[in-house]
Design a protein around this motif. Structure first.
Motif, PDB file in Angstrom:
ATOM      1  N   SER A  80      22.747  54.224  48.280  1.00  0.00           N
ATOM      2  CA  SER A  80      23.259  52.948  47.771  1.00  0.00           C
ATOM      3  C   SER A  80      24.201  52.340  48.802  1.00  0.00           C
ATOM      4  O   SER A  80      24.259  52.787  49.941  1.00  0.00           O
ATOM      5  N   GLY A  81      24.944  51.359  48.388  1.00  0.00           N
ATOM      6  CA  GLY A  81      25.830  50.663  49.313  1.00  0.00           C
ATOM      7  C   GLY A  81      27.018  51.484  49.751  1.00  0.00           C
ATOM      8  O   GLY A  81      27.751  51.086  50.661  1.00  0.00           O
ATOM      9  N   SER A 102      28.058  51.140  67.286  1.00  0.00           N
ATOM     10  CA  SER A 102      27.661  50.087  66.342  1.00  0.00           C
ATOM     11  C   SER A 102      28.199  48.733  66.779  1.00  0.00           C
ATOM     12  O   SER A 102      27.516  47.718  66.681  1.00  0.00           O
ATOM     13  N   LEU A 103      29.440  48.736  67.239  1.00  0.00           N
ATOM     14  CA  LEU A 103      30.092  47.460  67.568  1.00  0.00           C
ATOM     15  C   LEU A 103      29.455  46.765  68.775  1.00  0.00           C
ATOM     16  O   LEU A 103      29.195  45.562  68.741  1.00  0.00           O
ATOM     17  N   HIS A 125      33.804  52.487  60.419  1.00  0.00           N
ATOM     18  CA  HIS A 125      32.728  51.498  60.322  1.00  0.00           C
ATOM     19  C   HIS A 125      32.093  51.503  58.922  1.00  0.00           C
ATOM     20  O   HIS A 125      31.654  50.489  58.425  1.00  0.00           O
ATOM     21  N   MET A 131      26.175  45.008  68.124  1.00  0.00           N
ATOM     22  CA  MET A 131      26.389  43.810  67.318  1.00  0.00           C
ATOM     23  C   MET A 131      27.004  42.696  68.155  1.00  0.00           C
ATOM     24  O   MET A 131      26.711  41.522  67.973  1.00  0.00           O
ATOM     25  N   ALA A 171      28.668  39.982  66.100  1.00  0.00           N
ATOM     26  CA  ALA A 171      30.099  40.260  66.023  1.00  0.00           C
ATOM     27  C   ALA A 171      30.725  39.635  67.260  1.00  0.00           C
ATOM     28  O   ALA A 171      30.149  39.688  68.341  1.00  0.00           O
ATOM     29  N   ASP A 214      32.949  50.316  49.744  1.00  0.00           N
ATOM     30  CA  ASP A 214      31.639  49.693  49.555  1.00  0.00           C
ATOM     31  C   ASP A 214      31.001  49.577  50.937  1.00  0.00           C
ATOM     32  O   ASP A 214      31.561  50.038  51.931  1.00  0.00           O
ATOM     33  N   THR A 215      29.843  48.906  50.958  1.00  0.00           N
ATOM     34  CA  THR A 215      29.136  48.681  52.215  1.00  0.00           C
ATOM     35  C   THR A 215      30.102  48.159  53.300  1.00  0.00           C
ATOM     36  O   THR A 215      30.685  47.093  53.113  1.00  0.00           O
ATOM     37  N   PHE A 216      30.248  48.886  54.346  1.00  0.00           N
ATOM     38  CA  PHE A 216      31.121  48.497  55.463  1.00  0.00           C
ATOM     39  C   PHE A 216      32.536  48.150  55.026  1.00  0.00           C
ATOM     40  O   PHE A 216      33.229  47.403  55.703  1.00  0.00           O
ATOM     41  N   THR A 217      32.932  48.638  53.896  1.00  0.00           N
ATOM     42  CA  THR A 217      34.241  48.274  53.378  1.00  0.00           C
ATOM     43  C   THR A 217      35.028  49.545  53.083  1.00  0.00           C
ATOM     44  O   THR A 217      34.549  50.414  52.358  1.00  0.00           O
ATOM     45  N   ASP A 248      29.308  52.590  57.631  1.00  0.00           N
ATOM     46  CA  ASP A 248      27.901  52.202  57.457  1.00  0.00           C
ATOM     47  C   ASP A 248      27.352  52.957  56.236  1.00  0.00           C
ATOM     48  O   ASP A 248      27.535  54.170  56.121  1.00  0.00           O
ATOM     49  N   PRO A 249      26.691  52.249  55.326  1.00  0.00           N
ATOM     50  CA  PRO A 249      26.224  52.926  54.104  1.00  0.00           C
ATOM     51  C   PRO A 249      25.139  53.971  54.350  1.00  0.00           C
ATOM     52  O   PRO A 249      24.820  54.741  53.451  1.00  0.00           O
TER      53      PRO A 249
END
Lengths: 756, 284, 143
Positions: free
Chosen positions: B217-218, B33-34, B115, B37, B43, B152-155, B117-118
C-alpha cells in the motif's frame, strides 16, 4: 570500451562548440496555436532558437520504402502546425552549454490545442477513432497482400484448421549509448562534418546531404565508436538534420546528445503487431496451408524502413516447413506513437513467433508431440535449395539434424517423462520448442531498400601491416576482430598487424552498413575477395623477386616450388611500394578494392528448447534449462558468435517475459523509463547451453550465414511455448506476451480456485 | 536528463549541514532517488546539502543492547557489516535485496528511510524490528518509533530542518529467527511486495512475532493481526498459513502497471508465509 | 486510471455540499493549492504546487464544478499542466447522510501525461489516494 578509452560521440569536444536541446511535445496529438520563443531567446547564454518555420527548407524525413498505394506522411524535422506524437520536436534551443540549453528549452511556450489521440493499432481501426493524420480518416497507411500456392483449396482440403490471435508487443531498442551527433561547418570549403551514432554512415551521408541541400562529397559523416544500435540507428533522424542546420547557420560546432528519456520518446521502436493466424493441416499433422493477417502499428510517421518491416514477416511466415500454400495480408496502421522500424530481427521475430506458436497450437489440437509434428513438416535436407511459397530460396540446411541434436542435448524423451510425473503432482512444468529460421545477410540489392552489396579495400602498407577499409559499420559485433582473422588467415600475417577501419565516409569507400545480420556474410565476403586480389598481386611480385614462374603463397611467404627459396609478404610489400622494378602487367602498390553483390540471402536456423516451471502461487516463471543449437554456417570466431547468440536470447526472453512499451489511450508511453520498462538484466538470464551444427552457406565463399539476430528470433517462441505447455493441463492454448507473473497467476487461479 | 540550476554545498560537519538544512537546503545522501528525479526535472531543489562527506554520520556500533547505525551507512555497509550480519541479520538481509550492486554501493540507510518510498525494502524490516529513527535539527534531537515515522507515501514525520541522523535496531537475542522475502518489480527492482518476519520461539511456542510489510500500500505497516495469530502457536504449516492470510487484512492495497491491488494482497499473504516459515526455521 | 472511494465527514450533507462549492474552502483543502481564482460560474483558475518528498512541480489549471444537484451530487473537473506534465481528473461526488454525518463517495477518471506519466507510473495510484485522503481531512477540519 572496457578500459574507458574509446571515443563515442559525447566524448567529442570542439572549440566554441554549442549545445542543442530539443523542445518536445508532451501531447500525442495537438494543433499548435503558437510557439513563443521570446523568453528562451532572451535567456543568457542562448545563441539561437529555431522553430519549424525557420527550418522549413530542410527536407522531410526520408522513408526508403514504397509499397503500392501507400500513404506517406510528410514529416518535417520540426513540427509547424500540428504534433503527431509525444516527443515531436517543436523547437530547438542552441546555447553555450547543455544546462543553459535545457533551461531555455523549458522557457519555450507552446500553446497546444490538444486533440484526441490513437494509442494502439486496433484503437486506430476502431469505429469513430480519431484520425492520426486528418487527411486519412481510416488511419490505414497501406494494405499489402501476398499469396503463394492455392490457399483456399488447401484450407478446403484440410482436416483441421487452427486459428489464433496473437500480439507481438512493442519493444524499445534501448542501445546502451543513446543517439547523438556533433555537426561542424567549414565555411571555406562549404563542407560539413557530422559525427553521429549510426549503423549506416554512407547511407546517412547521402540522405542528410539531400535533406540539407549539400553536395554529398562535401559532407563527411563519421560514426565513431557506437554503443549498440539493434536497428534503431539504421535510420536518419530529425535531430541530425536540425543540429547540422544550426551548425551551418551559426558557423560553430553544435552537439546534441539524446537523453534516455528522449530515447524512449523519439527513437524508433520495434514489433507492434496484432496478428491473426490460421494453420490448416491433415489429420496426420501435415501442414497444408498458413494464413496470417498482420495489423502493424506503424506509429505516427515513417522512418527509413517502417513500412517494409511487416513485409519481412510475410517472407518468413512458412518457417522451416513445407507449407506450400500461404496467404498474408498486412494492414499498416497509423497511431500517435513512435514509429516502428527495424529492431533486432525486424519482422522475422514476429513471423517466427507466429508460426512456431501455431505449430504448437496445431500439435495440441491433434494431440501430437510438438517435436514429432516439426519433424513431419521440416523441409528435408535433400530439398535444398528450397523455393518457399513466399518467394525465397532457402540456401542450405538440415533442420532435422540440428533439431535432433537439441533434443538429445536436453534429453527430450526423459524430460517428457519427468514432466508427466510432475504434472501428476500438480506442478506446472513446460517444455517449449522453437525451430526457427532466419533471413540474414541482407541481401541481394533488388531485395533491400538501398542496395545490398558491400565493399572492402585491403591495403598492405609498405611495412607489411594490413589496413582494411570496410563499408559495414560494426558497433559491437566485433568485425574488427573477425575481419582481422580473415586477413590473418589469408595473408599469413599476425592478427595484430591488421587494422580494420570503418565508419568514416572520407576514409572508407562507399558502403551500406551494419544491419540484417550482414556484417560478416556480406562485408566479410568483400574483404575476402579483396584479399584474393591481394594474394594474386603478392604472387606476381613474389615471382619477380624469386625469379620463378612456379611459386606458391603460404603462411605469409611466397615460396619457389623448385628451389624452396622464399620471400615474405613484408619484403614483397616494401618492394611493391619502392617499385625499383615492377612485374609485367602490374603496377606499384599493394591495394585492392572489391564490391560484392550477394546472389541470395542466407538462411540460418536452429532449435531452442526451454524447460520451465511456473510457481502456481505467484505465476513466476523459472527457466530450468535452456538449450540452443544454432546453425549459422561456418563459424569464424566462436566467442563472438556465442556472445551474439546469448545477447540475442536476452532480447527474445525479454520480449517473452518482461518488456513492453505500453501506450495509454492518450498516446502517452507509460513505460517511458527503466523504472517501468523491464529490460532483461543479467541477473534475470538463465544459463544457456549453446552448441552448433554447421551447414555452410553456398551463397558466399566464407560459407557463413550471419548471427546477429538469430538468438532473438529463436528464443521468444521457445519461451512462450514452454509456458503454454506448462499451462496445457489447465486447458490453456495461448497466452499473449509478456508473460508477467500476474497474468499467469490469474490464468492459474481461474482454473484452480483452490490454489488461490 | 539535465537538472535545473542548483546550489551545492558539501559540509564536513553535521553542525554546518544542519544549519544549511535549517535554512531550507535539501539534504543529498546517496542520491539514488533524488538525482534521477532532478535529472528529469521532477525535482528541483534550489540548494543541495551533500551530507555524504560528514564522517560523524558514518558509524555502526553496539550500545545498550541496540545497534546504532549512522545515516551515511550505505546499503552495502549494512549488508556486509559483521556487526549487523551477526546481531541484526534481518536488516543486513534486507539491505542485500535493494536495487543492484551500484545502488547498494551509493545509496544510504538514512537517505532511503527519509525518502519513504512506499516500495522501498528497509521499511518492512524496520517495522518488524521496531526500529527507532533519530531526527536531528540545528536546535533539537528526537527519537521516533518507526511506526510513527512513516506516515504515508513519501511522507514522514520529519519536520523542516530535520535530518535523519541515525537508525536504531535491536540486537537479536538467541531464539529469534528473521527473514525478508521480496517479490520484485523486474524493471525498478523495488518491492511489489516485501515481507519481513521476526519471530521468537521458546520451548516450542512462539512468544514474539513481528511482521513488517512494504510495497502493498502507500505506506509500510506491521501486520498486527497476523502477528497475534502466531503468538502462542507452535508454528505448524496450518498455523503459518492462517496467520499469513491475515497479513493484508484491512489494507487498502495500491495498484500499478506491474501488479493490481488484488495480486498485491495475494502476494503479501504468499510472501508472508515464506517469511514466517524461513524465520521459524532460523529460530533454533 | 479509475479512481473511486469513500470518505466520511462529520457534518450533514447540506453543509458538506456547501463547503465543497466554496472556493475559499477548496483552496485550503486541495493539496498544494496556492491560488484559486473565480473565472466564471462554478469555474476557477488554479495554481498548484505539488510537493512530495523530493518531487515538486508547479501546475496551472482550472477547476470546474458541473451538474450541481445540491445537496446530493456534483461533478468536479480538474485540469492542470506544468513542466513535468499534465493531469486531468473528472469525477462525480455523491453525498449521502450517514450516522449523523455525510458519506462522500467519489468515482471518476484521472489521466496524466508528460514526464510524470512516464516515470511516475508506480506512484500514481498511491499518490492519488493520499491526495484525496488529505483533501477530505482538510475538509473535515473546516468545521
Amino acid at each position: 570500451m572496457l578500459t574507458g578509452t574509446a571515443t563515442y560521440v559525447d566524448d567529442i569536444k570542439m572549440p566554441n562548440m554549442l549545445y542543442a536541446a530539443m523542445v518536445r511535445s508532451p501531447h500525442a496529438a495537438a494543433n499548435i496555436r503558437s510557439v513563443d520563443i521570446s523568453k528562451a531567446a532572451a535567456h543568457p547564454g542562448v545563441m539561437a532558437v529555431y522553430t519549424g518555420v525557420d527550418i522549413k527548407d530542410v527536407g522531410a524525413i526520408v522513408c526508403g520504402v514504397e509499397l503500392p498505394g501507400m500513404r506517406k506522411p510528410h514529416h518535417t524535422v520540426i513540427a509547424t502546425d500540428r504534433v503527431y506524437l509525444v516527443g515531436h520536436i517543436v523547437a530547438v534551443v542552441v546555447a553555450k552549454d547543455r544546462y543553459v540549453a535545457a533551461d531555455a528549452a523549458d522557457l519555450v511556450e507552446v500553446d497546444y490545442d490538444v486533440l484526441d489521440a490513437v494509442g494502439g493499432p486496433e484503437q486506430a481501426l476502431a469505429e469513430g477513432a480519431p484520425a492520426v493524420h486528418p487527411q486519412w480518416a481510416d488511419n490505414i497507411a497501406f494494405k499489402f497482400e501476398q499469396k503463394g500456392g492455392d490457399t483456399d483449396a488447401a484450407f478446403a482440403s484440410a482436416d483441421v484448421i487452427c486459428k489464433q490471435r496473437m500480439i507481438s508487443q512493442r519493444m524499445v531498442a534501448n542501445p546502451m549509448e543513446t543517439r547523438g551527433c556533433v555537426a561542424s561547418w567549414h565555411a571555406a570549403d562549404r563542407a560539413l562534418t557530422i559525427y553521429t551514432s549510426t549503423q549506416i554512415p554512407h547511407l546517412a551521408r547521402t540522405i542528410l546531404a539531400g535533406m540539407l541541400g549539400l553536395d554529398e562529397n562535401r559532407l563527411r559523416l563519421i560514426a565513431p565508436e557506437v554503443g549498440g544500435g539493434f536497428g534503431c540507428k539504421l535510420n536518419v533522424y530529425p535531430e541530425e538534420a536540425i543540429v547540422s542546420f544550426a551548425a551551418m547557420k551559426l558557423g560553430v560546432p553544435v552537439k546534441w546528445i539524446e537523453t534516455r528519456r528522449e530515447n524512449f520518446l523519439s527513437t524508433i521502436q520495434g514489433r507492434g503487431h496484432v496478428d491473426y493466424w490460421e494453420i490448416a493441416a491433415k489429420r496426420d499433422g501435415t501442414i497444408v496451408g498458413v494464413k496470417v493477417k498482420i495489423i502493424q502499428d506503424l506509429g505516427a510517421y515513417f522512418q527509413l524502413l517502417t513500412p517494409a518491416i511487416p513485409t519481412l514477416s510475410v517472407l518468413m511466415m512458412p518457417g522451416l516447413y513445407n507449407a506450400r500454400n500461404i496467404h498474408a495480408e498486412i494492414v499498416g496502421v497509423f497511431t500517435n506513437c513512435v514509429p516502428t522500424d527495424a529492431v533486432r530481427g525486424a519482422g522475422r521475430p514476429e513471423a517466427t513467433y507466429g508460426i512456431e506458436r501455431m505449430v504448437d497450437v496445431l500439435a495440441a489440437e491433434l494431440k501430437m508431440d510438438p517435436a514429432e509434428i516439426r519433424f513431419k513438416n521440416f523441409v528435408a535436407a535433400d530439398q535444398f535449395p528450397f523455393a518457399t511459397a513466399t518467394g525465397l530460396n532457402y540456401d542450405s540446411g538440415d533442420y532435422a539434424n540440428t533439431f535432433t541434436k537439441a533434443l538429445d542435448t536436453i534429453g527430450y524423451k526423459k524430460l517428457r517423462e519427468e514432466q508427466a510425473t510432475a504434472r501428476k503432482q500438480g506442478r506446472l512444468v513446460g517444455i517449449g520448442i522453437s525451430t526457427y529460421g532466419e533471413i540474414c545477410a541482407m541481401g541481394p540489392s533488388p531485395a533491400v531498400a538501398a542496395g545490398g552489396w558491400e565493399s572492402a579495400t585491403v591495403k598492405v602498407e609498405p611495412s607489411g601491416k594490413v589496413t582494411i577499409l570496410t563499408g559495414i559499420s560494426p558497433h559491437g559485433q566485433g568485425e574488427e576482430t573477425t575481419f582481422a582473422q580473415i586477413a590473418g588467415d589469408e595473408l599469413g600475417v599476425p592478427i595484430d598487424d591488421v587494422l580494420v577501419l570503418h565508419g568514416d565516409t572520407s576514409i572508407v569507400q562507399y558502403g551500406i552498413g551494419t544491419f540484417g545480420s550482414r556484417g560478416t556474410a556480406v562485408g566479410g565476403t568483400a574483404v575476402y575477395l579483396a584479399l584474393q586480389d591481394i594474394k594474386e598481386k603478392v604472387i606476381r611480385w613474389g615471382s619477380m623477386l624469386l625469379d620463378s614462374n612456379d611459386v606458391r603463397f603460404e603462411g605469409g611467404m611466397c615460396i619457389d616450388n623448385a628451389s624452396g627459396k622464399s620471400v615474405s609478404i613484408q619484403t614483397i610489400a616494401a618492394a611493391a611500394y619502392r617499385a625499383m622494378k615492377i612485374p609485367t602487367h602490374s603496377e606499384p602498390g599493394l591495394v585492392a578494392t572489391r564490391f560484392w553483390e550477394p546472389g541470395n540471402f542466407t538462411y540460418p536456423f536452429g532449435a531452442h528448447i526451454i524447460h520451465s516451471e511456473i510457481d502456481p502461487k505467484t505465476g513466476q516463471v523459472e527457466i530450468k534449462r535452456y538449450v540452443m543449437v544454432d546453425d549459422i554456417g561456418n563459424i569464424l570466431n566462436p566467442m563472438i558468435v556465442d556472445g551474439q547468440l546469448h545477447g540475442g536470447a536476452s532480447w527474445g526472453l525479454g520480449q517473452a517475459l518482461w518488456e513492453h512499451a505500453i501506450y495509454d489511450d492518450a498516446g502517452q508511453l507509460v513505460t517511458g523509463e527503466f523504472m517501468d520498462y523491464a529490460m532483461a538484466r543479467a541477473r534475470m538470464m538463465p544459463w544457456i547451453e549453446s552448441s552448433h551444427t554447421c551447414t555452410p552457406s553456398p551463397v558466399n565463399p566464407l560459407g557463413v550465414k550471419g548471427v546477429g539476430e538469430a538468438g532473438t528470433i529463436g528464443s521468444t517462441p521457445a519461451m512462450v511455448n514452454s509456458v503454454v505447455d506448462a499451462l496445457a493441463p489447465l486447458g490453456v492454448t495461448h497466452v499473449d506476451m509478456p508473460l508477467t507473473p500476474e497474468k499467469l497467476w490469474r490464468i492459474i487461479s481461474a482454473s484452480q480456485p483452490e490454489a488461490n | 536528463m539535465i537538472p535545473n540550476t542548483f546550489e551545492y554545498t558539501a559540509p564536513l560537519t553535521l553542525k554546518v549541514a544542519l544549519a544549511l538544512i535549517g535554512e531550507g537546503g535539501k539534504p543529498l545522501a546517496g542520491g539514488m532517488s533524488l538525482i534521477p528525479m532532478m535529472k528529469l526535472r521532477m525535482a528541483a531543489p534550489e540548494h543541495l546539502v551533500d551530507i555524504g562527506r560528514i564522517a560523524e554520520l558514518n558509524y555502526i556500533r553496539e550500545a545498550g543492547g541496540e545497534l546504532h547505525i549512522g545515516a551515511n551507512a550505505t546499503h552495502y555497509d549494512v549488508e556486509s557489516s559483521p556487526l549487523i550480519v551477526g546481531k541484526c541479520p534481518l536488516l543486513a538481509e534486507t539491505a542485500g535485496h535493494i536495487g543492484d550492486i551500484q545502488v547498494r554501493n551509493r545509496g544510504t540507510l538514512g537517505g532511503s528511510v527519509a525518502h519513504a518510498d512506499p516500495s522501498a525494502d528497509y521499511p518492512a524490516a524496520l517495522q518488524a524490528l521496531e526500529a527507532k529513527i533519530v531526527l536531528t535539527s540545528a536546535t533539537s534531537q528526537r527519537t521516533v518509533a518507526v511506526g510513527d515515522f512513516f506516515i504515508d507515501t513519501f511522507t514522514t514525520s520529519l519536520e523542516p530542518g530535520e535530518l535523519v541522523t541515525e537508525v536504531i535496531v535491536p540486537v537479536e537475542a538467541g531464539l529469534t529467527g528473521t527473514s525478508y522475502q521480496k517479490f520484485l518489480q523486474p524493471a525498478s527492482g523495488f518491492a511489489i511486495v516485501g515481507v519481513a518476519a521476526r519471530i521468537r520461539r521458546e520451548a516450542g511456542k512462539i512468544t514474539v512475532a513481528r511482521i513488517g510489510v512494504t510495497g502493498v500500500s502507500g505506506n509500510s505497516y506491521r501486520a498486527l493481526k497476523a502477528e497475534a495469530a502466531l503468538v502462542g502457536k507452535a508454528g505448524s504449516d496450518a498455523e503459518i498459513d492462517a496467520a499469513a492470510a491475515l497479513v493484508g487484512e484491512g489494507v487498502e492495497a495500491g495498484a500499478d502497471l506491474h501488479a493490481s491491488a488484488e495480486y498485491r494482497l495475494h502476494l503479501a499473504a504468499n510472501y508472508a508465509e515464506r517469511a514466517i516459515r524461513v524465520a521459524l526455521s532460523r529460530t533454533a | 486510471m479509475k479512481i473511486a472511494g469513500v470518505a466520511q465527514l462529520a457534518f450533514a450533507p447540506e453543509r458538506a455540499y456547501e463547503l465543497m462549492q466554496d472556493p475559499a474552502v477548496l483552496s485550503r483543502a486541495i493539496p498544494g493549492c496556492e491560488a484559486l481564482e473565480r473565472t466564471g460560474d462554478n469555474e476557477y483558475r488554479m495554481k498548484m504546487k505539488m510537493m512530495l518528498a523530493s518531487f515538486s512541480g508547479a501546475f496551472e489549471g482550472k477547476v470546474r464544478l458541473v451538474d450541481p444537484q445540491p445537496p446530493t451530487s456534483f461533478r468536479m473537473v480538474v485540469e492542470g499542466s506544468g513542466k513535468i506534465g499534465f493531469m486531468k481528473g473528472d469525477g462525480v461526488l455523491t453525498l449521502t447522510a450517514k450516522d449523523g454525518g455525510t458519506e462522500v463517495s467519489y468515482e471518476g477518471d484521472a489521466q496524466i501525461g508528460g514526464t510524470m506519466a512516464a516515470v511516475g507510473q508506480r506512484l500514481i495510484d498511491t499518490t492519488a489516494r493520499m491526495m484525496i485522503k488529505r483533501f477530505f481531512e482538510k475538509l473535515a477540519a473546516e468545521v
